[in-house]
Design a protein around this motif. Structure first.
Motif, PDB file in Angstrom:
ATOM      1  N   VAL A   1      47.524  63.155  46.244  1.00 20.59           N
ATOM      2  CA  VAL A   1      48.573  64.161  46.069  1.00 20.59           C
ATOM      3  C   VAL A   1      48.973  64.270  44.605  1.00 20.59           C
ATOM      4  N   LEU A   2      49.109  63.118  43.932  1.00 16.80           N
ATOM      5  CA  LEU A   2      49.478  63.103  42.514  1.00 16.80           C
ATOM      6  C   LEU A   2      48.531  62.197  41.742  1.00 16.80           C
ATOM      7  N   ASP A   3      48.126  62.658  40.591  1.00 17.70           N
ATOM      8  CA  ASP A   3      47.296  61.859  39.681  1.00 17.70           C
ATOM      9  C   ASP A   3      47.655  62.302  38.262  1.00 17.70           C
ATOM     10  N   LEU A   4      48.792  61.807  37.763  1.00 14.14           N
ATOM     11  CA  LEU A   4      49.391  62.340  36.553  1.00 14.14           C
ATOM     12  C   LEU A   4      49.114  61.493  35.319  1.00 14.14           C
ATOM     13  N   ALA A   5      48.693  62.158  34.262  1.00 15.18           N
ATOM     14  CA  ALA A   5      48.611  61.506  32.950  1.00 15.18           C
ATOM     15  C   ALA A   5      50.041  61.252  32.447  1.00 15.18           C
ATOM     16  N   PRO A   6      50.222  60.366  31.472  1.00 15.99           N
ATOM     17  CA  PRO A   6      51.575  60.074  30.966  1.00 15.99           C
ATOM     18  C   PRO A   6      52.294  61.324  30.464  1.00 15.99           C
ATOM     19  N   VAL A   7      53.556  61.433  30.816  1.00 19.58           N
ATOM     20  CA  VAL A   7      54.391  62.541  30.362  1.00 19.58           C
ATOM     21  C   VAL A   7      55.817  62.026  30.202  1.00 19.58           C
TER      22      VAL A   7
ATOM     23  N   LYS B   1      54.228  57.296  33.840  1.00 21.73           N
ATOM     24  CA  LYS B   1      53.029  56.697  33.257  1.00 21.73           C
ATOM     25  C   LYS B   1      51.958  56.496  34.322  1.00 21.73           C
ATOM     26  N   ASN B   2      50.907  57.316  34.231  1.00 17.41           N
ATOM     27  CA  ASN B   2      49.724  57.174  35.093  1.00 17.41           C
ATOM     28  C   ASN B   2      50.104  57.093  36.568  1.00 17.41           C
ATOM     29  N   LEU B   3      50.988  57.983  36.993  1.00 17.73           N
ATOM     30  CA  LEU B   3      51.492  57.948  38.356  1.00 17.73           C
ATOM     31  C   LEU B   3      50.462  58.537  39.318  1.00 17.73           C
ATOM     32  N   LYS B   4      50.152  57.760  40.353  1.00 16.44           N
ATOM     33  CA  LYS B   4      49.205  58.204  41.370  1.00 16.44           C
ATOM     34  C   LYS B   4      49.795  57.953  42.746  1.00 16.44           C
ATOM     35  N   PHE B   5      49.639  58.947  43.614  1.00 14.91           N
ATOM     36  CA  PHE B   5      50.121  58.807  44.989  1.00 14.91           C
ATOM     37  C   PHE B   5      49.169  59.531  45.921  1.00 14.91           C
ATOM     38  N   SER B   6      48.822  58.870  47.017  1.00 16.25           N
ATOM     39  CA  SER B   6      47.951  59.464  48.026  1.00 16.25           C
ATOM     40  C   SER B   6      48.625  59.397  49.382  1.00 16.25           C
ATOM     41  N   TYR B   7      48.411  60.429  50.173  1.00 18.88           N
ATOM     42  CA  TYR B   7      48.893  60.432  51.548  1.00 18.88           C
ATOM     43  C   TYR B   7      47.680  60.318  52.446  1.00 18.88           C
ATOM     44  N   ARG B   8      47.580  59.164  53.104  1.00 16.28           N
ATOM     45  CA  ARG B   8      46.362  58.818  53.850  1.00 16.28           C
ATOM     46  C   ARG B   8      45.184  58.852  52.871  1.00 16.28           C
ATOM     47  N   ALA B   9      44.185  59.673  53.143  1.00 16.63           N
ATOM     48  CA  ALA B   9      43.018  59.680  52.246  1.00 16.63           C
ATOM     49  C   ALA B   9      43.115  60.772  51.193  1.00 16.63           C
ATOM     50  N   ASN B  10      44.208  61.516  51.198  1.00 16.00           N
ATOM     51  CA  ASN B  10      44.327  62.672  50.302  1.00 16.00           C
ATOM     52  C   ASN B  10      45.140  62.333  49.062  1.00 16.00           C
TER      53      ASN B  10
ATOM     54  N   LEU C   1      55.907  72.937  32.833  1.00 13.19           N
ATOM     55  CA  LEU C   1      54.708  72.185  33.164  1.00 13.19           C
ATOM     56  C   LEU C   1      54.143  72.741  34.455  1.00 13.19           C
ATOM     57  N   VAL C   2      52.860  73.068  34.444  1.00 11.16           N
ATOM     58  CA  VAL C   2      52.200  73.667  35.609  1.00 11.16           C
ATOM     59  C   VAL C   2      51.439  72.583  36.361  1.00 11.16           C
ATOM     60  N   LEU C   3      51.829  72.395  37.624  1.00 10.38           N
ATOM     61  CA  LEU C   3      51.203  71.381  38.468  1.00 10.38           C
ATOM     62  C   LEU C   3      50.142  72.027  39.351  1.00 10.38           C
ATOM     63  N   GLU C   4      48.943  71.466  39.329  1.00  8.41           N
ATOM     64  CA  GLU C   4      47.846  71.981  40.158  1.00  8.41           C
ATOM     65  C   GLU C   4      46.945  70.828  40.537  1.00  8.41           C
ATOM     66  N   ASN C   5      46.630  70.725  41.825  1.00 12.90           N
ATOM     67  CA  ASN C   5      45.777  69.641  42.327  1.00 12.90           C
ATOM     68  C   ASN C   5      46.282  68.272  41.892  1.00 12.90           C
ATOM     69  N   GLY C   6      47.606  68.122  41.886  1.00 16.40           N
ATOM     70  CA  GLY C   6      48.200  66.821  41.577  1.00 16.40           C
ATOM     71  C   GLY C   6      48.262  66.466  40.109  1.00 16.40           C
ATOM     72  N   LYS C   7      47.877  67.407  39.228  1.00 13.30           N
ATOM     73  CA  LYS C   7      47.879  67.143  37.787  1.00 13.30           C
ATOM     74  C   LYS C   7      48.670  68.221  37.052  1.00 13.30           C
ATOM     75  N   PHE C   8      49.255  67.846  35.919  1.00 12.31           N
ATOM     76  CA  PHE C   8      49.851  68.848  35.043  1.00 12.31           C
ATOM     77  C   PHE C   8      48.734  69.433  34.190  1.00 12.31           C
ATOM     78  N   ILE C   9      48.365  70.689  34.491  1.00  8.99           N
ATOM     79  CA  ILE C   9      47.196  71.274  33.839  1.00  8.99           C
ATOM     80  C   ILE C   9      47.557  72.054  32.579  1.00  8.99           C
ATOM     81  N   GLU C  10      48.813  72.477  32.458  1.00  7.81           N
ATOM     82  CA  GLU C  10      49.254  73.246  31.291  1.00  7.81           C
ATOM     83  C   GLU C  10      50.698  72.894  30.982  1.00  7.81           C
ATOM     84  N   LYS C  11      51.050  73.014  29.704  1.00  2.00           N
ATOM     85  CA  LYS C  11      52.438  72.826  29.276  1.00  2.00           C
ATOM     86  C   LYS C  11      52.774  73.936  28.300  1.00  2.00           C
ATOM     87  N   PHE C  12      53.891  74.637  28.555  1.00  2.00           N
ATOM     88  CA  PHE C  12      54.295  75.761  27.723  1.00  2.00           C
ATOM     89  C   PHE C  12      55.676  75.523  27.142  1.00  2.00           C
TER      90      PHE C  12
END
Length: 288
Positions: A17-23, A6-15, A200-211
């Protein structure tokens, strides 16, 4: 059993890495987590299992927060591509140690799996002497031996010989039939298509597609080399199918199998000859 992110977000330093909508992931299914190198697949798996805990949002098993209730992870087995074993100790020590950490260890079952993986004769040797393949087999053994309800595999086939890969795929499909939940990453198209129900396709820290790979009406990417590219292009335009043209008379388009079969019959009726036909799942296009 469900695993909800649920709304998982993780950053490494200022970057970021993950910014996920609920799945939500469900038992009795195999999920393929795919994406290019560096998109955060391993980091995602680590957040699911408390290897990384400094994230925002939540990871829940059957509605219970994993970060707040780490005992829930006794029902989870994991293989990470960068997982480390105690190399100065024997395989048997590692097997017993990691089994004991979970508090639910059946040595008879573990030894039976070691026999199937063909590493039972090496368990009394130090892990430092193991080959890459033997090391990977021991990691697989450790992940499987506790009969976990949720199994997470990060590039599990890398370094394994072909007979072990085939054994492992068959074993995973059997676990799915038993109602286990399995998350797996791989860069090999065949691995994902053989095993996964959903991708689930992960790109730029987000799941952009689901097949849904079990969906019979899913679209595929077709690449066709023909003797009459202009005539085939006219057919595609008439059918309202978008396409791109490449050198050496190749055309690329996205359609379902049913539509392709109808198009192929029309092309044959117009004496269009196909020299080569390449068909790929749409998700493959997103991970190249």
């Amino acid at each position: 059993m469900t695993l909800a992110v649920k709304n998982l977000k993780f950053s490494y330093r200022a970057n970021s890495v993950l910014d996920l909508a609920p799945v939500t992931f469900e038992q009795g299914k195999i999920y393929g987590i795919v994406g290019k190198n560096g998109v955060g697949k391993t980091t995602f798996f680590k957040t699911l299992t408390n290897i990384i805990t400094n994230y925002s949002g939540s990871v829940e098993i059957d509605g219970n927060n994993v970060k707040e209730n780490p005992k829930l992870l006794a029902s989870v087995g994991i293989v990470l591509d960068d997982m480390e074993l105690y190399k100065n100790y024997t395989g048997l020590f590692n097997m017993r140690y990691f089994g004991g950490l979970r508090g639910n260890f059946d040595e008879e079952r573990a030894l039976a799996l070691a026999q199937e993986l063909n590493i039972h004769e090496s368990l009394n040797e130090k892990v430092a002497s193991y080959s890459l393949g033997m090391n990977k087999k021991l990691i697989l053994l450790i992940s499987l031996m506790n009969n976990a309800k949720i199994l997470i595999f990060d590039e599990p086939f890398r370094g394994l010989d072909k007979p072990t890969v085939e054994w492992f795929k068959k074993y995973l499909l059997g676990l799915k039939q038993e109602g286990r939940m399995i998350l797996i990453s791989s860069h090999v198209q065949e691995d994902i298509e053989t095993l996964a129900d959903e991708v689930l396709v992960l790109e730029n820290g987000k799941f952009i597609e689901k097949f849904d790979l079990k969906e019979t009406n899913q679209s595929y990417i077709y690449r066709v080399q023909t003797d009459s590219p202009s005539k085939l292009a006219a057919l595609l335009e008439t059918a309202g199918i978008k396409f791109t043209s490449q050198a050496e008379n190749w055309l690329t388009f996205e359609i379902t199998e049913e539509v392709y079969r109808h198009l192929f019959k029309q092309a044959v009726a117009q004496d269009i000859e196909f020299y080569q036909i390449k068909k790929e799942s749409k998700f493959v296009e997103l991970i190249k």
